[in-house]
Design an enzyme around this catalytic site. Sequence first.
Site, PDB file in Angstrom:
ATOM      1  N   ASP A 132     -20.221  -9.313 -28.790  1.00  0.00           N
ATOM      2  CA  ASP A 132     -21.237 -10.137 -28.129  1.00  0.00           C
ATOM      3  C   ASP A 132     -20.944 -10.348 -26.639  1.00  0.00           C
ATOM      4  O   ASP A 132     -21.740 -10.978 -25.937  1.00  0.00           O
ATOM      5  CB  ASP A 132     -21.346 -11.502 -28.839  1.00  0.00           C
ATOM      6  CG  ASP A 132     -21.903 -11.342 -30.248  1.00  0.00           C
ATOM      7  OD1 ASP A 132     -22.600 -10.337 -30.503  1.00  0.00           O
ATOM      8  OD2 ASP A 132     -21.643 -12.212 -31.101  1.00  0.00           O
TER       9      ASP A 132
ATOM     10  N   SER B 127     -21.295 -18.586 -35.179  1.00  0.00           N
ATOM     11  CA  SER B 127     -20.949 -17.917 -36.447  1.00  0.00           C
ATOM     12  C   SER B 127     -20.365 -18.916 -37.437  1.00  0.00           C
ATOM     13  O   SER B 127     -20.700 -18.894 -38.629  1.00  0.00           O
ATOM     14  CB  SER B 127     -19.912 -16.820 -36.191  1.00  0.00           C
ATOM     15  OG  SER B 127     -20.466 -15.785 -35.426  1.00  0.00           O
TER      16      SER B 127
ATOM     17  N   LYS C 187     -28.954  -5.129 -31.488  1.00  0.00           N
ATOM     18  CA  LYS C 187     -28.768  -6.586 -31.392  1.00  0.00           C
ATOM     19  C   LYS C 187     -30.140  -7.235 -31.126  1.00  0.00           C
ATOM     20  O   LYS C 187     -31.165  -6.620 -31.363  1.00  0.00           O
ATOM     21  CB  LYS C 187     -27.757  -6.908 -30.290  1.00  0.00           C
ATOM     22  CG  LYS C 187     -26.343  -6.446 -30.636  1.00  0.00           C
ATOM     23  CD  LYS C 187     -25.799  -7.188 -31.837  1.00  0.00           C
ATOM     24  CE  LYS C 187     -24.421  -6.705 -32.237  1.00  0.00           C
ATOM     25  NZ  LYS C 187     -24.002  -7.271 -33.537  1.00  0.00           N
TER      26      LYS C 187
HETATM   27  C1  S3P Z   1     -22.003 -12.233 -36.304  1.00  0.00           C
HETATM   28  C2  S3P Z   1     -21.568 -10.938 -36.337  1.00  0.00           C
HETATM   29  C3  S3P Z   1     -21.853  -9.953 -35.277  1.00  0.00           C
HETATM   30  C4  S3P Z   1     -22.311 -10.634 -33.995  1.00  0.00           C
HETATM   31  C5  S3P Z   1     -23.335 -11.700 -34.249  1.00  0.00           C
HETATM   32  C6  S3P Z   1     -22.786 -12.767 -35.173  1.00  0.00           C
HETATM   33  C7  S3P Z   1     -21.664 -13.134 -37.412  1.00  0.00           C
HETATM   34  O1  S3P Z   1     -22.871  -9.099 -35.731  1.00  0.00           O
HETATM   35  O2  S3P Z   1     -22.831  -9.684 -33.092  1.00  0.00           O
HETATM   36  O3  S3P Z   1     -23.702 -12.308 -33.019  1.00  0.00           O
HETATM   37  O4  S3P Z   1     -21.804 -14.361 -37.277  1.00  0.00           O
HETATM   38  O5  S3P Z   1     -21.239 -12.630 -38.462  1.00  0.00           O
HETATM   39  P1  S3P Z   1     -22.548  -7.764 -36.592  1.00  0.00           P
HETATM   40  O6  S3P Z   1     -21.979  -8.166 -37.890  1.00  0.00           O
HETATM   41  O7  S3P Z   1     -23.890  -7.097 -36.746  1.00  0.00           O
HETATM   42  O8  S3P Z   1     -21.605  -6.977 -35.734  1.00  0.00           O
END
Ligand code: S3P
Length: 431
Positions: free
Chosen positions: A314, A15, A341
């Site tokens: 996650d 992220s 997901k």
């Molecule tokens: C992420 C946010 C999450 C996560 C993804 C990465 C991000 O998703 O599941 O692996 O980097 O902002 P969501 O915003 O859909 O919950």
Amino acid sequence: MSTAPFEVVVPGDKSITHRALMLAALAEGESQLAGLLPAQDPGSTVAVLRALGADVPDLPGDGSAIRVRGGGLNGLRPPATSLDCGNSGTTARLMLGVLAGYSFEATLTGDASLCSRPMQRVTGPLSHMGAEFRELGEPGRLPLAIRGGTLRPIRWASPTASAQVKSAILLAGLTGTVAAEVVEPQLSRDHTERMLRAMGATVASAPTEAGWSARLEPPTRLEPLDLRVPGDFSSAAFFLALAALAPAGALRLPGVGTNPGRTAMLDVLRRMGAHVELEDAGERAGEPVAALLATPARLRATDVGADELPRLVDEVPILAALAARAEGESRFTGAAELRVKETDRITAMVDNLRAIGADAEELEDGLVVRGSERPLRGDVATWGDHRIAMAFGVLGALPGNEIRLDDPACVAVSFPGFWETLRAAAAALAS
Ligand code: S3P
């Protein structure tokens, strides 16, 4: 005499890597970024930024530093081709936000998994701000053409706690130079807010009656970023689980990001009776980091509900795998987001746990897992989902289990070298 813990260095946070690349490209001046995750998903962000004219070098395989010369908030150029986001939902959703502030048209697409995932959650608020979309595939899915431009300020009540939705809106405010506020039911990971602050922008974050608010006052420019990306807690999670289930030994994971929006798994592990300690706490560009020390334990079942979910979204696959080895019945509820997901992770976990002889049951918004000590043996269908592959990889690395995966290579999306690291860690924990 006890031996020193086996050290596992997990790759950079996915992220944070996406955000560092995007925001460095939009900064004024040269950013220095080290420890970026050299995996397929961040590679998609690099390719998309380059297609938009940004000067971004290749991601070094060893985490060494790169320099990114930012073109400023208006520095991106119309792309000559469509922008392929591969398997990466973060690339697609955050770049839709970035592009909302630009008046040219750009088309975003991705692989079959990404083209089946909902985009309306970001096109909705971005349309509200004034961006226009053309759907080139299924309604509310990629491929999508976006044309942004002059935007209106927004205060958006997001029905789900989603960092991708929140970030898309804040990034639209950034490139569209309008105030943008997102209120979400619970705080989702706040890497975007922290990084924008580290680059000189004003982002207020506070609890409200409706949940949690993040508000960007649009800056006229972003300062360059100097960052060594922390290790990815979501990658570390697989090794915390391995250590908990192993017969002996200890693992130490240095330099892992411990942003509270990511680490609810530590609370769950402690409830399950696992031993995890934090050492050497520090901070990098507003992001907390620490070394994690994990040792084997007898695990008991626990419940995970909607209140914790955004902070471990996650980690449900690996927690469900752990629950298969914990005494009693574990329930994961309020987790319907997992169905959208990289694959439907509720169905994928339940079907695969059953396929290897574990006791699991699907709920509409989650799953139930009953633990046992019997050997887990069978074939797992990953559906190309990296976290499904790694969760079953951990179970398969434990003595007595025999698990075959249809597509072990899919881990390259987030964790190149996972299988080598897993083999080495499992061998170190074997006695
Ligand atoms: C992420 C946010 C999450 C996560 C993804 C990465 C991000 O998703 O599941 O692996 O980097 O902002 P969501 O915003 O859909 O919950």
